[in-house]
Design an enzyme around this catalytic site. Structure first.
Site, PDB file in Angstrom:
ATOM      1  N   SER A 155      15.644  41.512  36.926  1.00 43.05           N
ATOM      2  CA  SER A 155      16.518  40.343  36.797  1.00 43.05           C
ATOM      3  C   SER A 155      16.415  39.517  38.074  1.00 43.05           C
ATOM      4  O   SER A 155      16.033  40.044  39.124  1.00 43.05           O
ATOM      5  CB  SER A 155      17.963  40.820  36.616  1.00 43.05           C
ATOM      6  OG  SER A 155      18.874  39.768  36.710  1.00 43.05           O
ATOM      7  N   TYR A 168      25.079  46.425  38.951  1.00 42.49           N
ATOM      8  CA  TYR A 168      23.968  45.807  38.206  1.00 42.49           C
ATOM      9  C   TYR A 168      22.882  45.343  39.174  1.00 42.49           C
ATOM     10  O   TYR A 168      21.702  45.629  39.001  1.00 42.49           O
ATOM     11  CB  TYR A 168      24.517  44.626  37.393  1.00 42.49           C
ATOM     12  CG  TYR A 168      23.487  43.955  36.510  1.00 42.49           C
ATOM     13  CD1 TYR A 168      23.090  44.540  35.305  1.00 42.49           C
ATOM     14  CD2 TYR A 168      22.918  42.736  36.867  1.00 42.49           C
ATOM     15  CE1 TYR A 168      22.153  43.923  34.487  1.00 42.49           C
ATOM     16  CE2 TYR A 168      21.983  42.117  36.047  1.00 42.49           C
ATOM     17  CZ  TYR A 168      21.604  42.715  34.857  1.00 42.49           C
ATOM     18  OH  TYR A 168      20.682  42.112  34.046  1.00 42.49           O
TER      19      TYR A 168
HETATM   20  P1  NAD Z   1      21.450  43.347  25.164  1.00 38.54           P
HETATM   21  O1  NAD Z   1      22.766  43.901  25.611  1.00 38.54           O
HETATM   22  O2  NAD Z   1      21.440  42.274  24.168  1.00 38.54           O
HETATM   23  O3  NAD Z   1      20.533  44.554  24.669  1.00 38.54           O
HETATM   24  C1  NAD Z   1      20.463  45.731  25.437  1.00 38.54           C
HETATM   25  C2  NAD Z   1      19.665  46.789  24.729  1.00 38.54           C
HETATM   26  O4  NAD Z   1      19.702  47.964  25.570  1.00 38.54           O
HETATM   27  C3  NAD Z   1      20.247  47.186  23.392  1.00 38.54           C
HETATM   28  O5  NAD Z   1      19.205  47.495  22.506  1.00 38.54           O
HETATM   29  C4  NAD Z   1      21.018  48.452  23.717  1.00 38.54           C
HETATM   30  O6  NAD Z   1      21.135  49.353  22.622  1.00 38.54           O
HETATM   31  C5  NAD Z   1      20.146  49.060  24.798  1.00 38.54           C
HETATM   32  N1  NAD Z   1      20.926  49.987  25.607  1.00 38.54           N
HETATM   33  C6  NAD Z   1      22.002  49.705  26.385  1.00 38.54           C
HETATM   34  N2  NAD Z   1      22.504  50.843  26.887  1.00 38.54           N
HETATM   35  C7  NAD Z   1      21.746  51.851  26.396  1.00 38.54           C
HETATM   36  C8  NAD Z   1      21.775  53.255  26.518  1.00 38.54           C
HETATM   37  N3  NAD Z   1      22.733  53.872  27.232  1.00 38.54           N
HETATM   38  N4  NAD Z   1      20.849  53.996  25.879  1.00 38.54           N
HETATM   39  C9  NAD Z   1      19.902  53.384  25.135  1.00 38.54           C
HETATM   40  N5  NAD Z   1      19.812  52.060  24.980  1.00 38.54           N
HETATM   41  C10 NAD Z   1      20.735  51.309  25.594  1.00 38.54           C
HETATM   42  O7  NAD Z   1      20.715  42.900  26.508  1.00 38.54           O
HETATM   43  P2  NAD Z   1      19.545  41.826  26.786  1.00 38.54           P
HETATM   44  O8  NAD Z   1      20.154  40.583  27.261  1.00 38.54           O
HETATM   45  O9  NAD Z   1      18.570  41.813  25.653  1.00 38.54           O
HETATM   46  O10 NAD Z   1      18.896  42.516  28.071  1.00 38.54           O
HETATM   47  C11 NAD Z   1      17.705  43.288  28.037  1.00 38.54           C
HETATM   48  C12 NAD Z   1      17.295  43.577  29.473  1.00 38.54           C
HETATM   49  O11 NAD Z   1      17.114  42.311  30.162  1.00 38.54           O
HETATM   50  C13 NAD Z   1      18.353  44.332  30.272  1.00 38.54           C
HETATM   51  O12 NAD Z   1      17.728  45.256  31.130  1.00 38.54           O
HETATM   52  C14 NAD Z   1      19.037  43.253  31.080  1.00 38.54           C
HETATM   53  O13 NAD Z   1      19.605  43.751  32.261  1.00 38.54           O
HETATM   54  C15 NAD Z   1      17.876  42.312  31.353  1.00 38.54           C
HETATM   55  N6  NAD Z   1      18.298  40.946  31.664  1.00 38.54           N
HETATM   56  C16 NAD Z   1      19.027  40.208  30.773  1.00 38.54           C
HETATM   57  C17 NAD Z   1      19.431  38.921  31.114  1.00 38.54           C
HETATM   58  C18 NAD Z   1      20.242  38.046  30.190  1.00 38.54           C
HETATM   59  O14 NAD Z   1      20.711  36.973  30.625  1.00 38.54           O
HETATM   60  N7  NAD Z   1      20.422  38.415  28.945  1.00 38.54           N
HETATM   61  C19 NAD Z   1      19.075  38.408  32.360  1.00 38.54           C
HETATM   62  C20 NAD Z   1      18.340  39.186  33.245  1.00 38.54           C
HETATM   63  C21 NAD Z   1      17.942  40.462  32.873  1.00 38.54           C
END
Ligand code: NAD
Length: 274
Positions: A155, A168
């Protein structure tokens, strides 16, 4: 991505049930890779697997809670049972939780979002330890084949501070450290290791954070304006779409990207330079 670019390859995508992980799974499958889908929500994985199966993609899926140490070994055992040999590991599963260190002591108000060691431990377990755990168990088979890709979804918060998101931020900084160390270790074995660093991406996670009353209160943001504030903090004045992140991941999986390793690549609409 061009169809067939990844045919013969097999990818494990964690957190594939929704958001960025789902988009990554779809793009890798489109490019011809077999996919193993892992997340917590088996129902959503089932739906995605059905869609991929209907296009002829070899798909396996299962629910694992990556916060639990045992899940890492269980997941790898399950892949072995399924005869699924991972060439591409996408460590995407992640959680975000607002935390604050007892601000009320200074400000005289209760933040309602105090930091807790359990949030810290869980965030590090899912976002960092699970990624390392899977890499250490799956890299040997990539080395044996002299071809592999490990992509860690970090991120912008892994490069600059995330206020009220210390756990985080620490987990995402850590992931970039893991990426660099493993990239050096695996560089001579045909395996590249990179971090992809999104800014705001339009997913449930971002929506939950933006709409979290505690996050708004701590940041002194009116909840009605929080989406606009997030959007306007980005020089491109928009949230990135999940398939934009997926395209970057897809590119890193190709042979054309074989010279890219140990990098933290931002996809953030310019947020990193503000
Ligand atoms: P989201 O919450 O929509 O999806 C998260 C996914 O991770 C889901 O499939 C969930 O089931 C899985 N997950 C969470 N905890 C879990 C666990 N304990 N065991 C197994 N699976 C688990 O999130 P997203 O926005 O799609 O984010 C995906 C990645 O991108 C993450 O690592 C997040 O930190 C990173 N990210 C997201 C953003 C954003 O703005 N959305 C920005 C920077 C980084």
């Amino acid at each position: 991505m061009a169809a067939g670019l990844l045919s013969g390859k097999a990818a494990l995508v964690t957190g594939a049930s929704r958001g960025i992980g789902r988009a990554i799974a779809l793009q890798l499958a489109d490019a011809g890779a077999a996919v193993a889908l892992v997340a917590r929500d088996i129902g959503k994985l089932e739906d995605l697997a059905r869609r991929l199966d209907s296009t002829g993609t070899k798909t396996v899926y299962n629910s694992f809670d990556l916060a639990l140490e045992d899940s890492i070994n269980n997941l790898v055992d399950w892949l072995r049972e399924k005869d699924f040999h991972v060439d591409i590991l996408v460590n995407n599963a992640g959680i975000y939780g607002t935390d604050s260190i007892a601000m009320e002591e200074y400000c005289g108000w209760d933040s309602g979002a105090k930091s807790s060691l359990s949030l810290w431990n869980k965030t590090l377990a899912v976002n960092l330890s699970a990624a390392f755990g899977l890499a250490r168990l799956l890299a040997p088979q990539m080395v044996e084949k002299r071809w592999g890709r490990i992509i860690n979804i970090s991120s912008i918060s892994g490069q600059k501070a995330e206020v009220f998101g210390t756990a985080y931020s620490a987990s995402k900084f850590g992931l970039i450290g893991v990426t660099q160390s493993l990239a050096l270790e695996l560089a001579r074995h045909g395996v590249t290791v990179n971090s992809v660093c999104p800014g705001w991406v339009a997913t449930d996670m971002a929506e939950e954070q933006i709409n979290d009353p505690e996050w708004c209160r701590l940041n002194d943001i009116n909840p009605e304006e929080s989406l606009d504030i997030a959007r306007l903090s980005v020089p491109q004045m928009r949230l990135i779409q999940p398939d934009e992140v997926a395209s970057l991941v897809g590119y890193l999986c190709t042979d054309s990207a074989r010279g890219i390793t140990g990098q933290a690549i931002n996809i953030c609409g310019g947020l990193s330079i503000t």
